[in-house]
Design a protein around this motif. Sequence first.
Motif, mmCIF file in Angstrom:
data_model
loop_
_atom_site.group_PDB
_atom_site.id
_atom_site.type_symbol
_atom_site.label_atom_id
_atom_site.label_comp_id
_atom_site.label_asym_id
_atom_site.label_seq_id
_atom_site.Cartn_x
_atom_site.Cartn_y
_atom_site.Cartn_z
ATOM 1 N N PHE A 92 0.823 -1.261 -0.095
ATOM 2 C CA PHE A 92 -0.108 0.065 -0.139
ATOM 3 C C PHE A 92 1.066 1.234 -0.002
ATOM 4 O O PHE A 92 0.246 2.311 -0.669
ATOM 5 C CB PHE A 92 -1.083 -0.099 1.236
ATOM 6 C CG PHE A 92 -2.214 -0.650 0.858
ATOM 7 C CD1 PHE A 92 -3.351 -0.435 0.328
ATOM 8 C CD2 PHE A 92 -2.228 -2.162 1.552
ATOM 9 C CE1 PHE A 92 -4.397 -1.102 0.039
ATOM 10 C CE2 PHE A 92 -3.554 -2.857 1.310
ATOM 11 C CZ PHE A 92 -4.324 -2.545 0.731
ATOM 12 N N ASP A 96 1.042 4.146 -2.672
ATOM 13 C CA ASP A 96 0.421 5.511 -2.472
ATOM 14 C C ASP A 96 1.519 6.565 -2.915
ATOM 15 O O ASP A 96 1.348 7.308 -3.564
ATOM 16 C CB ASP A 96 0.424 5.635 -0.693
ATOM 17 C CG ASP A 96 1.029 6.749 -0.309
ATOM 18 O OD1 ASP A 96 0.285 7.894 -0.830
ATOM 19 O OD2 ASP A 96 1.870 7.035 0.472
ATOM 20 N N LEU A 177 -4.726 5.218 0.104
ATOM 21 C CA LEU A 177 -3.690 4.223 0.261
ATOM 22 C C LEU A 177 -2.739 4.421 1.297
ATOM 23 O O LEU A 177 -2.595 3.505 1.981
ATOM 24 C CB LEU A 177 -2.773 4.179 -1.041
ATOM 25 C CG LEU A 177 -3.462 3.425 -2.432
ATOM 26 C CD1 LEU A 177 -2.729 3.871 -3.499
ATOM 27 C CD2 LEU A 177 -3.735 2.094 -2.100
ATOM 28 N N TYR A 181 -2.106 2.047 4.775
ATOM 29 C CA TYR A 181 -0.712 1.636 5.308
ATOM 30 C C TYR A 181 -0.620 2.173 6.635
ATOM 31 O O TYR A 181 0.094 1.438 7.466
ATOM 32 C CB TYR A 181 0.241 2.562 4.450
ATOM 33 C CG TYR A 181 1.652 2.793 4.873
ATOM 34 C CD1 TYR A 181 2.593 1.761 5.019
ATOM 35 C CD2 TYR A 181 1.913 3.971 5.609
ATOM 36 C CE1 TYR A 181 3.879 1.770 5.447
ATOM 37 C CE2 TYR A 181 3.259 4.266 6.217
ATOM 38 C CZ TYR A 181 4.265 3.213 5.983
ATOM 39 O OH TYR A 181 5.374 3.097 6.597
#
Length: 306
Positions: A92, A96, A177, A181
């Motif tokens: 993630f 991102d 995202l 995370y």
Amino acid sequence: MTAKMDSIDAAPDAGNRVGRWAFAALLGGNIALSLGAMLVRMAEADGVGPTASAFWRMTLALPLLLIFAWRETGGRMPPRPALLIAAAAGIFFALDLAAWHLGILQTKVANATLFGNCASLLLVLWTIFLTREMPRGWQAAAILLAFAGSALLMGQSYELSPDYLVGDLLSLLAGVLYTVYVILMQRVRDTLAPWSALAIASAVCVPILLGTALALGETVMPHNWTPLILLALVSQVIGQGLMIWSLPRFSPLVIGLTLLIQPAFAALTGWIGFGETLSAIDIFGGMMVGAALVLIRLPNRAARPI
């Protein structure tokens, strides 16, 4: 999970030194991360692509992170469930960074900052979902101040236009995202020490970011290593290191609000490093964000976070 909002958003026993250092680490990590945009600009000025700079951020930081992880674990392998969660967090995080850097190229910086920081709002909403409680008192005031200050910081240069739609959507995706995370890293920190969690996530990022940079035809090899080395040390080792260490000590609400310090300091570095104008409204917006961070520490600070 049924605790009141005012009993989950501070360090465990914030009256002691550990609580104070934890909050200082959370702030310091976000300040270090706010310098990343300036360092990415410097790398791009030397011809390195935006996703390639993210790849070097991870690659150059990884040897240090692995050494720190080895020292804190004695070389022992982490439990498999924790390893998988940290690896998922890394996926993630890589996506991102790729979405964020690509979004910056296709929209205004203010738009990318505004949508990229949707993680702050999403983490506040995540706290409300977990606790089934609405913020009130000082917490509600802190949230309103923080988001109002951020709106003042970015509102003057933000522009809604069909020309920026793709970049805006990519920046919004990056914020979503990053939220996932942070949630995954906070969860895995119940099992893994900070350097181990960060090393695993960073290692997973490397091949994803390299593959993305090559697929986009970006220039990967730099002519000047200085901005990339600084990016790795400041953003990944110091910034992420401090933030990941402090994650278990705070609720997502506090973590989300402290993320808003990044656009405030990014505006300051833009003024110092690139001559970007700071108006009285910008300064006032930054002061509102700072006031929110003070207020969020006022409620019952002796209770444990989520």
